[in-house]
Design an enzyme around this catalytic site. Structure first.
Site, PDB file in Angstrom:
ATOM      1  N   GLY A  82       0.824  -1.211   0.000  1.00 24.20           N
ATOM      2  CA  GLY A  82       0.000   0.000   0.000  1.00 24.20           C
ATOM      3  C   GLY A  82       0.854   1.256   0.000  1.00 24.20           C
ATOM      4  O   GLY A  82       0.500   2.261  -0.633  1.00 24.20           O
ATOM      5  N   ASP A 302       0.025  -0.990  13.231  1.00 23.03           N
ATOM      6  CA  ASP A 302       0.591  -2.216  12.647  1.00 23.03           C
ATOM      7  C   ASP A 302       0.902  -3.282  13.704  1.00 23.03           C
ATOM      8  O   ASP A 302       1.188  -4.427  13.359  1.00 23.03           O
ATOM      9  CB  ASP A 302       1.870  -1.887  11.867  1.00 23.03           C
ATOM     10  CG  ASP A 302       1.562  -1.089  10.606  1.00 23.03           C
ATOM     11  OD1 ASP A 302       0.417  -1.131  10.129  1.00 23.03           O
ATOM     12  OD2 ASP A 302       2.480  -0.413  10.096  1.00 23.03           O
TER      13      ASP A 302
END
Ligand code: S3P
Length: 415
Positions: A82, A302
């Site tokens: 991404g 994350d």
């Protein structure tokens, strides 16, 4: 088995992507040491190669020749990344470079409208498959924008800033919740006219190339988090993690680990290219639950899969809310965390925007569905260290996206 030893890691993934992209805007030869070895950063390097930015990986460093960013002859494959897709779209749109960006099946499902909207407002001509990859960019000159981010996303912020470097007039980006700030730090360090005041970032277009640089990328804290979690969880463990990036926009996991009662100390701070690095010592201790919601989420986004594993062993109820962005990552990470933990016997409730976990519970080994997601694979490898019976991942290889050496490194410290 306890987790013991001293580990060094490859460089931070976010900083590595930015170092390669900003090197392409420099006036000379740049050297990046300790670049992330993951497939995501290699996707960025390969895309830039197709755009004429020559680089060579040799002896643990990458040498990049700046000043040659141009039109690629074939589509740019962003793989699973991404960051590659979103930041590169901003960089190329600013430069008016015609290109097509594609991704793998996971990336092709992820939302791109979040970058298409602000970049189009700046004047970019972008066609997409209903807000998804492939994206097709046509050449046009851009104008600076005053943009308030609707989501806390460093990728969106960075796409707008990278476009703003080559736009006409100033660009302002306003954040409602602060996200990782590596683009701002690196741009300031390389001589761009950028200023940050609270939640507002002001950037002037470049009037000359960025200065060339020699950077050693600090070790990736998002990878280090798995090893820190292993050491905190397994009784008798103690680990020293070397030269970890220590940046307050990325430290949410370590802050939470400390609040949960793990043994932790930061040592030997130093500066690297405007970022702070430090060694981190972590040792096992009884853990208690923690609660997280906005504005803490972007700084731990994350690391939430491995935080969930910690929560299964912590006394009390851990609640994570306002983390709906987790559903839009490499997999739907809320669903992946909850379904796998349930199968391991944890007491977990899935929420629309997070999860609730009551601990401690004994985990049992089972088959794990990684959904091809590197962070799910690594988090459940750590869960496997605690489980009764064997834990078997359906896909061991997906760790290569961010850390191909993950299993070797883990093998070195399990004593
Ligand atoms: C990244 C930003 C975050 C993070 C991703 C890397 C970056 O994504 O989850 O792993 O390098 O800017 P979002 O910007 O979508 O939150």
């Amino acid at each position: 088995m306890p987790v013991k030893g001293i580990l060094s890691f490859p460089g931070d993934k976010s900083i590595s992507h930015r170092a390669l992209m900003l090197a392409s805007l420099s006036n000379g030869v740049c050297t990046v040491r300790n670049l992330s070895t993951g497939a995501d950063v290699e996707s960025t390097r390969q895309c830039l190669l197709r755009c004429g930015v020559n680089s060579e990986r040799k002896d643990g460093k990458v040498v990049i020749k700046g000043g040659a960013l141009g039109t690629p002859e074939s589509p740019l494959q962003c793989g699973n990344s991404g960051t590659t897709a979103r930041l590169l779209t901003g960089l190329l749109a600013g430069k008016g470079i015609c290109s097509t960006l594609t991704g793998d099946s996971s990336l092709s499902k992820r939302p791109m409208r979040r970058i298409i909207d602000p970049l189009s407002t700046m004047g970019a001509l972008i066609n997409s498959e209903d807000g998804h990859l492939p994206i097709n960019l046509k050449s046009n000159s851009l104008t600076g924008i005053d943009y308030t981010l609707p989501v806390a996303s460093a990728q969106v912020k960075s796409a707008v800033l990278l476009a703003g470097l080559s736009a006409e007039g100033k660009t302002t980006v306003r954040e409602q919740t602060k996200s990782r700030d590596h683009t701002e730090i690196m741009l300031g360090h390389l001589g761009a006219d950028i200023s940050v005041s609270g939640s507002r970032i002001d950037l002037s277009p470049l009037t000359s190339p960025l200065r060339s640089f020699d950077l050693t990328v600090p070790a990736d804290p998002s990878t280090a988090a798995f090893f820190a979690a292993g050491a905190a969880l397994v009784p008798g463990s103690e680990i020293l993690l070397k030269r970890i990036l220590r940046n307050s926009t990325r430290s949410g996991f370590f802050d939470a680990l400390e609040k949960m009662g793990a043994g932790m100390e930061w040592l030997e701070e130093s500066d690297e290219g405007g970022e702070t690095t430090a060694d981190l010592r972590v040792w096992s201790a009884p853990l208690r639950s923690v609660s997280l919601s906005q504005p803490e989420i972007p700084g731990i986004i994350d690391e939430l899969p491995v935080l969930a594993v910690l929560a299964t062993q912590a006394e009390g109820i851990t609640e994570v809310r306002d983390a709906d962005e987790l559903r839009l990552k490499e997999s739907d990470r809320i669903a992946a965390i909850c379904s796998n933990l349930l199968r391991m016997g944890a007491d977990v409730t899935e929420l629309d925007d997070g999860f609730v976990i009551e601990g401690p519970t004994t985990l049992k080994g089972t088959r794990i569905d990684t959904y091809g997601d590197h962070r799910i694979a690594m988090a459940f490898t750590i869960a496997g260290l605690l489980a009764d019976g064997q834990t078997k991942l359906d896909d061991d290889l997906c760790v290569e996206v961010s850390c191909p050496e993950f299993n070797d490194l883990l093998g070195k410290v399990i004593k």
